[in-house]
Scaffold this motif. Structure first.
Motif, PDB file in Angstrom:
ATOM      1  N   ASP A 129      61.093  10.685  32.433  1.00 48.88           N
ATOM      2  CA  ASP A 129      59.658  10.940  32.481  1.00 48.88           C
ATOM      3  C   ASP A 129      59.091  10.982  31.063  1.00 48.88           C
ATOM      4  OD1 ASP A 129      60.298  13.420  31.420  1.00 48.88           O
ATOM      5  OD2 ASP A 129      59.657  14.579  33.155  1.00 48.88           O
ATOM      6  N   ALA A 130      57.822  11.291  30.944  1.00 56.19           N
ATOM      7  CA  ALA A 130      57.156  11.271  29.645  1.00 56.19           C
ATOM      8  C   ALA A 130      57.583  12.427  28.748  1.00 56.19           C
ATOM      9  CB  ALA A 130      55.641  11.311  29.838  1.00 56.19           C
ATOM     10  N   HIS A 131      58.343  13.377  29.291  1.00 50.89           N
ATOM     11  CA  HIS A 131      58.774  14.540  28.521  1.00 50.89           C
ATOM     12  C   HIS A 131      60.257  14.459  28.153  1.00 50.89           C
ATOM     13  CE1 HIS A 131      54.906  16.268  29.561  1.00 50.89           C
ATOM     14  NE2 HIS A 131      55.159  16.020  30.840  1.00 50.89           N
ATOM     15  N   ASP A 132      60.821  13.261  28.177  1.00 55.03           N
ATOM     16  CA  ASP A 132      62.239  13.054  27.857  1.00 55.03           C
ATOM     17  C   ASP A 132      63.140  13.901  28.755  1.00 55.03           C
ATOM     18  OD1 ASP A 132      62.190  10.999  26.094  1.00 55.03           O
ATOM     19  OD2 ASP A 132      62.333  12.213  24.286  1.00 55.03           O
ATOM     20  N   ARG A 133      62.847  13.838  30.055  1.00 52.57           N
ATOM     21  CA  ARG A 133      63.705  14.461  31.053  1.00 52.57           C
ATOM     22  C   ARG A 133      64.217  13.360  31.981  1.00 52.57           C
ATOM     23  NH1 ARG A 133      59.954  18.926  33.746  1.00 52.57           N
ATOM     24  NH2 ARG A 133      58.781  16.996  34.099  1.00 52.57           N
ATOM     25  N   VAL A 134      65.404  13.573  32.516  1.00 47.98           N
ATOM     26  CA  VAL A 134      66.011  12.578  33.398  1.00 47.98           C
ATOM     27  C   VAL A 134      66.158  13.165  34.794  1.00 47.98           C
ATOM     28  CG1 VAL A 134      68.371  13.253  32.730  1.00 47.98           C
ATOM     29  CG2 VAL A 134      67.955  10.973  33.682  1.00 47.98           C
ATOM     30  N   LEU A 135      65.881  12.349  35.801  1.00 50.25           N
ATOM     31  CA  LEU A 135      65.925  12.764  37.202  1.00 50.25           C
ATOM     32  C   LEU A 135      67.379  12.819  37.679  1.00 50.25           C
ATOM     33  CD1 LEU A 135      64.256  13.422  39.760  1.00 50.25           C
ATOM     34  CD2 LEU A 135      64.214  10.954  40.232  1.00 50.25           C
ATOM     35  N   MET A 136      67.836  14.020  38.091  1.00 49.38           N
ATOM     36  CA  MET A 136      69.237  14.192  38.455  1.00 49.38           C
ATOM     37  C   MET A 136      69.386  15.029  39.715  1.00 49.38           C
ATOM     38  SD  MET A 136      71.225  14.574  34.806  1.00 49.38           S
ATOM     39  CE  MET A 136      72.733  13.905  35.563  1.00 49.38           C
ATOM     40  N   LEU A 137      70.604  15.020  40.236  1.00 46.31           N
ATOM     41  CA  LEU A 137      70.957  15.784  41.435  1.00 46.31           C
ATOM     42  C   LEU A 137      72.124  16.718  41.119  1.00 46.31           C
ATOM     43  CD1 LEU A 137      70.953  12.739  43.849  1.00 46.31           C
ATOM     44  CD2 LEU A 137      69.367  14.650  44.039  1.00 46.31           C
ATOM     45  N   TRP A 138      71.992  17.975  41.512  1.00 46.38           N
ATOM     46  CA  TRP A 138      73.112  18.919  41.435  1.00 46.38           C
ATOM     47  C   TRP A 138      73.742  18.966  42.826  1.00 46.38           C
ATOM     48  CZ3 TRP A 138      75.943  21.772  38.133  1.00 46.38           C
ATOM     49  CH2 TRP A 138      76.659  22.863  38.624  1.00 46.38           C
ATOM     50  N   ARG A 139      75.016  18.559  42.918  1.00 41.32           N
ATOM     51  CA  ARG A 139      75.613  18.517  44.243  1.00 41.32           C
ATOM     52  C   ARG A 139      77.128  18.689  44.187  1.00 41.32           C
ATOM     53  NH1 ARG A 139      73.672  12.469  45.901  1.00 41.32           N
ATOM     54  NH2 ARG A 139      74.845  11.231  44.408  1.00 41.32           N
ATOM     55  N   TYR A 140      77.698  18.895  45.358  1.00 46.21           N
ATOM     56  CA  TYR A 140      79.127  19.170  45.494  1.00 46.21           C
ATOM     57  C   TYR A 140      79.874  17.890  45.848  1.00 46.21           C
ATOM     58  CZ  TYR A 140      83.464  20.997  47.526  1.00 46.21           C
ATOM     59  OH  TYR A 140      84.773  21.248  47.829  1.00 46.21           O
ATOM     60  N   ARG A 141      81.035  17.687  45.192  1.00 44.61           N
ATOM     61  CA  ARG A 141      81.918  16.568  45.513  1.00 44.61           C
ATOM     62  C   ARG A 141      83.267  17.139  45.944  1.00 44.61           C
ATOM     63  NH1 ARG A 141      79.294  11.956  46.737  1.00 44.61           N
ATOM     64  NH2 ARG A 141      77.860  11.286  45.072  1.00 44.61           N
TER      65      ARG A 141
END
Length: 263
Positions: A129-141
């Motif tokens: 995004d415009a704020h230098d953040r990346v879209l991620m998921l916290w999840r269990y494997r």
């Protein structure tokens, strides 16, 4: 970065991604860019400085810029022989995984059968995004029996374009629709025994369109600051080769190193 600067920033990146500006090619002069893109000199130089910092373009003379060349100095070695492949037989096969034995003969080595695991082609996307953040998921494997952060991604369906897969998977898993995605690299994470091409895409901007629709793959959705990535890596909280390759590319393109601690 204001709307006009953002428009010019995205336009120049699109020129490069589409091939309108090729590797090694010089950008138009600042005067031409000001006129053609309807932007002031100060705003333009701010945009160009950001693109230089991200290594999208490079400055090579006073007020002159070009697309970095993809030329390399090292030459490919000659005279080496590939392995001879005589055939392949299937040991196990279902819709998710195929195990085969390949009859091979490396140079100077006795012929033998090599196990090969064939998996699907997958696409993975790093959306910023415009704020230098990346879209991620916290999840269990369950395979590793651990929680961690991953980028959205999934299997490329038969006949589907890998970029279309990346766009679809981001939306299904996070509820965000990327504005665009550019291909970075396709690589094999375990080239010695596993065949599973991973296509990596990076994009800027996304629009929230609703809740995730892929319940099985969905996790806690968050915009993670890029400044947190080296620390998450050091703590072992980034999962999957595709996630690591994509994020290391993003950090490198911004001139940021990612030092890691030993596990």
């Amino acid at each position: 970065m204001g709307p006009k600067s953002a428009r010019v920033y995205n336009t120049i990146r699109q020129w490069i991604a589409s091939g309108k500006l090729k590797p090694g090619e010089k950008l138009p002069s600042e005067r031409s860019l000001e006129k053609d893109l309807d932007i002031g000199r100060t705003q333009l130089r701010t945009v160009l400085a950001k693109l230089v910092a991200e290594r999208v373009i490079e400055s090579y003379a006073r007020s002159s810029y070009r697309v970095p060349s993809t030329d390399v100095s090292i030459e490919r070695p000659d005279g080496l022989e590939p392995w001879q492949i005589y055939g392949e037989r299937t040991v196990y096969d279902n819709r998710w995984v195929k195990l085969t034995l390949v009859d091979v003969e490396p140079p100077g080595v006795e012929r033998f059968e090599h196990h090969v695991v064939r998996l699907h082609h997958v696409s993975i996307a790093a959306v910023l995004d415009a704020h230098d953040r990346v879209l991620m998921l916290w999840r269990y494997r369950f395979v590793a029996d651990k929680w961690g952060w991953e980028l959205p991604g999934g299997i490329v369906d038969e006949g589907e374009d890998a970029r279309a897969t990346a766009l679809r998977e981001v939306e299904e898993e996070t509820g965000w629709r990327p504005d665009s995605l550019d291909h970075v690299v396709t690589f094999q994470p375990m080239i010695g025994m596993v065949d599973s091409p991973h296509a990596i895409y990076v994009g800027k901007g996304a629009r929230h369109v609703g809740d995730p629709t892929d319940i099985e793959e969905a996790g806690h959705v968050a915009w993670v600051p890029l400044s947190d990535i080296p620390g998450l890596m050091a703590r072992g909280e980034l999962m999957g080769a595709g996630t690591l390759v994509a994020l290391l590319h993003v950090l490198a393109s911004r001139g940021e190193g990612a030092s890691t601690a030993s596990a």
